[in-house]
Motif scaffolding. Structure first.
Motif, PDB file in Angstrom:
ATOM      1  N   HIS A 178      48.307  35.890  16.639  1.00 26.54           N
ATOM      2  CA  HIS A 178      48.179  34.743  17.262  1.00 26.54           C
ATOM      3  C   HIS A 178      49.029  35.216  18.843  1.00 26.54           C
ATOM      4  N   THR A 179      49.526  35.993  18.805  1.00 29.74           N
ATOM      5  CA  THR A 179      50.379  36.454  19.947  1.00 29.74           C
ATOM      6  C   THR A 179      49.509  37.142  20.981  1.00 29.74           C
ATOM      7  N   HIS A 180      49.256  36.715  22.351  1.00 26.61           N
ATOM      8  CA  HIS A 180      48.298  37.289  23.214  1.00 26.61           C
ATOM      9  C   HIS A 180      49.326  38.120  23.998  1.00 26.61           C
ATOM     10  N   ILE A 181      48.576  39.475  24.199  1.00 21.91           N
ATOM     11  CA  ILE A 181      49.294  40.488  24.652  1.00 21.91           C
ATOM     12  C   ILE A 181      48.562  40.452  26.159  1.00 21.91           C
ATOM     13  N   ASP A 182      49.644  40.229  27.101  1.00 26.27           N
ATOM     14  CA  ASP A 182      49.293  40.353  28.562  1.00 26.27           C
ATOM     15  C   ASP A 182      49.032  41.778  28.850  1.00 26.27           C
ATOM     16  N   TRP A 183      50.033  42.796  28.714  1.00 28.90           N
ATOM     17  CA  TRP A 183      50.023  44.219  28.902  1.00 28.90           C
ATOM     18  C   TRP A 183      51.084  44.913  28.069  1.00 28.90           C
ATOM     19  N   VAL A 184      50.790  46.116  27.546  1.00 28.59           N
ATOM     20  CA  VAL A 184      51.754  47.135  26.723  1.00 28.59           C
ATOM     21  C   VAL A 184      51.591  48.164  27.852  1.00 28.59           C
ATOM     22  N   HIS A 185      52.586  49.007  28.339  1.00 24.12           N
ATOM     23  CA  HIS A 185      52.558  50.193  29.067  1.00 24.12           C
ATOM     24  C   HIS A 185      53.546  51.218  28.264  1.00 24.12           C
ATOM     25  N   VAL A 186      52.903  52.493  27.867  1.00 21.18           N
ATOM     26  CA  VAL A 186      53.745  53.495  27.208  1.00 21.18           C
ATOM     27  C   VAL A 186      53.737  54.645  28.130  1.00 21.18           C
ATOM     28  N   HIS A 187      54.955  55.203  28.580  1.00 22.12           N
ATOM     29  CA  HIS A 187      55.118  56.528  29.144  1.00 22.12           C
ATOM     30  C   HIS A 187      56.264  57.086  28.734  1.00 22.12           C
ATOM     31  N   GLY A 188      55.968  58.316  28.238  1.00 26.37           N
ATOM     32  CA  GLY A 188      56.993  59.253  27.780  1.00 26.37           C
ATOM     33  C   GLY A 188      57.942  58.546  26.696  1.00 26.37           C
TER      34      GLY A 188
ATOM     35  N   THR B  75      49.346  27.324  18.806  1.00 23.99           N
ATOM     36  CA  THR B  75      49.465  28.468  18.112  1.00 23.99           C
ATOM     37  C   THR B  75      50.455  29.346  18.793  1.00 23.99           C
ATOM     38  N   THR B  76      50.172  29.283  20.129  1.00 24.57           N
ATOM     39  CA  THR B  76      50.765  30.220  21.263  1.00 24.57           C
ATOM     40  C   THR B  76      51.597  29.585  22.079  1.00 24.57           C
ATOM     41  N   TYR B  77      52.841  29.854  22.431  1.00 24.84           N
ATOM     42  CA  TYR B  77      53.688  29.778  23.510  1.00 24.84           C
ATOM     43  C   TYR B  77      53.152  29.921  24.728  1.00 24.84           C
ATOM     44  N   ASP B  78      53.548  29.012  25.711  1.00 22.47           N
ATOM     45  CA  ASP B  78      52.997  29.108  27.031  1.00 22.47           C
ATOM     46  C   ASP B  78      53.701  30.067  28.061  1.00 22.47           C
ATOM     47  N   TYR B  79      54.982  30.494  27.602  1.00 29.87           N
ATOM     48  CA  TYR B  79      55.658  31.475  28.397  1.00 29.87           C
ATOM     49  C   TYR B  79      55.894  32.770  27.869  1.00 29.87           C
ATOM     50  N   PRO B  80      56.060  33.673  28.764  1.00 23.46           N
ATOM     51  CA  PRO B  80      56.148  35.121  28.318  1.00 23.46           C
ATOM     52  C   PRO B  80      57.310  35.629  27.787  1.00 23.46           C
ATOM     53  N   PHE B  81      57.435  36.773  27.014  1.00 19.23           N
ATOM     54  CA  PHE B  81      58.427  37.533  26.436  1.00 19.23           C
ATOM     55  C   PHE B  81      57.984  38.887  26.895  1.00 19.23           C
ATOM     56  N   HIS B  82      58.938  39.416  27.677  1.00 20.06           N
ATOM     57  CA  HIS B  82      59.060  40.748  28.311  1.00 20.06           C
ATOM     58  C   HIS B  82      60.179  41.663  27.708  1.00 20.06           C
ATOM     59  N   LYS B  83      59.652  42.790  27.378  1.00 21.89           N
ATOM     60  CA  LYS B  83      60.816  43.688  26.835  1.00 21.89           C
ATOM     61  C   LYS B  83      60.446  45.176  27.412  1.00 21.89           C
ATOM     62  N   LYS B  84      61.497  46.019  27.214  1.00 20.38           N
ATOM     63  CA  LYS B  84      61.575  47.263  27.754  1.00 20.38           C
ATOM     64  C   LYS B  84      62.353  48.152  27.154  1.00 20.38           C
ATOM     65  N   ILE B  85      61.925  49.301  26.490  1.00 19.38           N
ATOM     66  CA  ILE B  85      62.796  50.171  25.659  1.00 19.38           C
ATOM     67  C   ILE B  85      62.787  51.591  26.256  1.00 19.38           C
ATOM     68  N   THR B  86      63.628  52.085  26.341  1.00 19.52           N
ATOM     69  CA  THR B  86      63.957  53.460  26.748  1.00 19.52           C
ATOM     70  C   THR B  86      64.817  54.183  25.841  1.00 19.52           C
ATOM     71  N   ILE B  87      64.161  55.429  25.628  1.00 18.28           N
ATOM     72  CA  ILE B  87      64.735  56.235  24.282  1.00 18.28           C
ATOM     73  C   ILE B  87      65.457  57.247  25.118  1.00 18.28           C
TER      74      ILE B  87
END
Ligand SMILES: *[C@@H]1O[C@H](CO)[C@@H](O)[C@H](O)[C@H]1NC(C)=O
Length: 409
Positions: free
Chosen positions: A197-207, A246-258
């Motif tokens: 029930h989470t709505h994905i706005d976008w996911v980006h992966v690069h390296g 079922t879904t929250y009106d505001y976004p969660f944003h995350k960024k992971i760098t390995i």
């Protein structure tokens, strides 16, 4: 020689080659090698695999060997036969949809031919994977872009059985707890399903980077009333959603760098919560998990990292970096969060073990929590940085020391 005779001769020759190759490969290659198969990843990703009789790593491995391989299923967070074939035109030509042969090829040649078993620049089959220095971090549409896989040295670290596990952001308040609890991967009702029930706005992966913006599911659907009170179907597993959100009106944003601050086995996890709208006003604290981490049944040893001695000690302190390890100390994950962040109460590293009815359901949890007293009703963002160290227990203690030196309290 006639054309027909020539063709028959080539045919026989070709079959002989195929037989010869499968003979040689079948004696040298283990198709359930941890390079291509992990029972936790496989049975969490394909929830239908676990049944009353198929409920051990050994039984799940048999399922992979007899069903999963030929169906082109993904056996581990660091390899997928279909993606391997799609990635390389010469393999497409040679193997088509012969996934068994593709796996044999990968296991035999990927090191010498420097081939990767996954894409690290786009999504494939509903998955995104970032990679650096042998650490793979994967997320999926199933989990709303939340991290459902972390592998290092051919071992899966993350339990992704239902949508409340993974390595993910979540927030709530100490009054409404699970009754107003936006959760990155999905809701309680998503359970072991392949949807969320989470709505994905976008996911980006690069390296080595994976980043996403999603509108998280409420863990339990909520009914906002007059902006200060919240009602949820507590007693029921999954309510009919009459007027419930079922879904929250505001976004969660995350960024992971390995790979960060020159430390190869360290990754940075930046959690960015948006709090607003109907967020409960009559509570004491907003409680943000940045993030929570649910690990597999094998990670049962809890340690506290003591920065003074640089040693892993038996778990005793919720305010020092935390480590979860396998009992043999060969695989471990440690977490550190610098103190001077936007928080009213000191962050807390809390840990629990949950025993399921089988290995796929059993998990060890720890979370990193930031508490904030809400001020007013406006929309605001809270951003937190956490550093994770991956490797053997020794690798992890030395990495924690390095990152604590690079990013002091
Ligand atoms: C936090 O996320 C919002 C989007 O929800 C974005 O506009 C903002 O720039 C982000 N802040 C940081 C520091 O990443």
């Amino acid at each position: 020689m006639t054309i027909l005779k020539l063709m028959r001769c080539m045919q026989v020759f070709g079959i002989w080659i195929v037989l010869y190759m499968s003979e040689t490969h079948s004696v040298t290659v283990d198709l359930a090698s941890p390079e291509v198969f992990d029972p936790v990843f496989y049975s969490n990703y394909y929830h239908q695999v676990i049944t009353h009789s198929v409920n051990s790593p050994e039984a799940v491995k048999q399922h992979w060997l007899t069903h999963g391989i030929d169906a082109g299923w993904q056996g581990s967070g660091q390899f997928h036969s279909k993606e391997y074939i799609a990635r390389y035109p010469d393999l497409q030509k040679a193997f088509g949809n012969n996934y068994r042969a593709a796996i044999q090829h990968y296991l035999t040649f990927h090191t010498s031919e420097h081939r990767l078993g996954l894409s690290t620049s786009h999504h494939f089959g509903g998955r995104w994977t970032a990679l650096n220095h042998g650490i793979y971090i994967g997320s999926s549409t199933r989990t709303g872009g939340a991290v459902d896989s972390l592998t290092w040295n051919n071992k899966e670290f993350i339990n992704s059985r239902d949508h409340g596990r993974q390595m993910q952001m979540a927030c709530n308040t100490n009054k409404y707890t699970e009754c107003y609890n936006p959760t990155e991967a999905g809701g309680l009702c998503d359970h072991t399903l392949s949807t969320t029930h989470t709505h994905i706005d976008w996911v980006h992966v690069h390296g080595n980077v994976i980043e996403s913006l999603v509108y998280p599911a409420f863990w339990k659907p909520v009914k906002p009333s007059s902006g200060t009170q919240h009602d949820c179907h507590y007693g029921q597993w999954c309510p009919a959603h009459q007027g419930y959100h079922t879904t929250y009106d505001y976004p969660f944003h995350k960024k992971i760098t390995i790979g960060t601050h020159g430390i190869n086995n360290c990754f940075e996890f930046v959690s960015n919560f948006t709090i607003g709208g109907n967020w409960p006003q009559d509570d004491l604290l907003i409680q943000m998990e940045a993030p929570a981490v649910y690990m597999t049944y094998e990670f049962t040893k809890q340690f506290t990292f003591n920065p003074a001695t640089r040693l892993a000690e038996n778990y005793h302190n919720k305010h020092l970096p935390f480590i979860l390890s396998t009992p043999d100390h060969n695989y471990a994950l440690g977490a550190y969060t610098p103190q001077r962040q936007d928080t009213d109460i000191h962050e807390n590293y809390d840990s629990h073990l949950f025993k399921g009815s089988n290995f796929a359901g059993t998990t060890s949890k720890f979370n990193i929590v930031f508490y904030k007293r809400p001020h007013g009703t406006g929309v605001r963002q809270y951003v937190y940085r956490t550093y994770f160290c991956v490797g053997t227990l020794n690798d992890v203690t030395s990495c924690l020391h390095k990152i604590m030196t690079a990013v002091p309290k």
